[in-house]
Scaffold this motif. Structure first.
Motif, mmCIF file in Angstrom:
data_model
loop_
_atom_site.group_PDB
_atom_site.id
_atom_site.type_symbol
_atom_site.label_atom_id
_atom_site.label_comp_id
_atom_site.label_asym_id
_atom_site.label_seq_id
_atom_site.Cartn_x
_atom_site.Cartn_y
_atom_site.Cartn_z
ATOM 1 N N ASN A 69 70.256 43.064 110.156
ATOM 2 C CA ASN A 69 69.140 43.866 109.648
ATOM 3 C C ASN A 69 69.591 45.060 108.814
ATOM 4 O OD1 ASN A 69 67.442 42.122 110.946
ATOM 5 N ND2 ASN A 69 66.999 43.487 112.656
ATOM 6 N N HIS A 70 70.759 45.578 109.098
ATOM 7 C CA HIS A 70 71.218 46.808 108.433
ATOM 8 C C HIS A 70 72.436 46.588 107.536
ATOM 9 C CE1 HIS A 70 68.394 49.209 110.729
ATOM 10 N NE2 HIS A 70 68.750 48.536 111.805
ATOM 11 N N GLN A 71 72.776 45.346 107.259
ATOM 12 C CA GLN A 71 73.913 45.002 106.413
ATOM 13 C C GLN A 71 75.184 45.736 106.852
ATOM 14 O OE1 GLN A 71 70.968 46.157 104.716
ATOM 15 N NE2 GLN A 71 70.243 44.048 104.730
ATOM 16 N N ALA A 72 75.441 45.725 108.146
ATOM 17 C CA ALA A 72 76.604 46.407 108.713
ATOM 18 C C ALA A 72 77.572 45.373 109.270
ATOM 19 C CB ALA A 72 76.167 47.365 109.816
ATOM 20 N N ASP A 73 78.773 45.830 109.550
ATOM 21 C CA ASP A 73 79.781 44.983 110.172
ATOM 22 C C ASP A 73 80.083 45.504 111.559
ATOM 23 O OD1 ASP A 73 80.356 43.169 108.042
ATOM 24 O OD2 ASP A 73 81.360 44.822 107.003
ATOM 25 N N CYS A 74 80.262 44.599 112.487
ATOM 26 C CA CYS A 74 80.650 44.985 113.838
ATOM 27 C C CYS A 74 82.178 45.066 113.873
ATOM 28 C CB CYS A 74 80.141 43.966 114.847
ATOM 29 S SG CYS A 74 80.569 44.411 116.536
ATOM 30 N N VAL A 75 82.678 46.252 114.127
ATOM 31 C CA VAL A 75 84.126 46.455 114.164
ATOM 32 C C VAL A 75 84.667 46.009 115.509
ATOM 33 C CG1 VAL A 75 85.962 48.185 114.018
ATOM 34 C CG2 VAL A 75 83.989 48.355 112.520
#
Length: 143
Positions: A69-75
């Motif tokens: 949804n937020h165009q993020a990556d899970c580190v």
């Protein structure tokens, strides 16, 4: 955007000292939580999110939903903390703060040496001047 292992390692080290910015409670991803996530990612790029749920599968599902949804990556996910990263968009040149160019350390050292040398020369001239006036102003012995 997939992160390389080197990038993930760097982000993990940067995120180590961070505290969770957003908490996802047992109610899940509400609209308010989504807004706070958006604000936090826009402001910080790298955030920790505490996800309170009892099941690891649900934790992974919520993290994947947030990332999509937020165009993020899970580190990384440790326990109930998820570290998320979203690169901030580049600012146009007009918005970038102008920084003064700093002289390098060699130039600073050179300037400092010249300053010390000039000060020493002034002191030497003052000493010579004082010595000369001392000779001139002393009365001569007439023996």
């Amino acid at each position: 955007m997939a992160l390389s292992s080197q990038e993930k390692q760097t982000l993990k080290s940067r995120a180590h000292h961070l505290k969770p910015v957003v908490t996802v409670s047992h109610k899940g991803l509400t609209e308010n939580v989504a807004n706070e996530l958006e604000i936090a990612l826009a402001h910080h790029e790298l955030i920790k999110v505490r996800i309170n749920c009892g099941d690891r599968d649900k934790l992974q599902q919520i993290t994947d939903t947030i990332c999509e949804n937020h165009q993020a990556d899970c580190v990384q996910i440790i326990g109930f903390l998820a570290v998320l990263y979203r690169q901030a968009p580049a600012k146009p040149a007009a918005e970038k703060p102008k920084t003064k160019s700093k002289p390098n350390s060699k130039a600073k050292a050179r300037a400092k040496r010249q300053e010390i040398k000039a000060k020493a020369e002034k002191e030497e001239q003052a000493r010579k001047k004082a010595k000369y006036f001392k000779k001139v102003t002393q009365p001569r012995n007439k023996d």
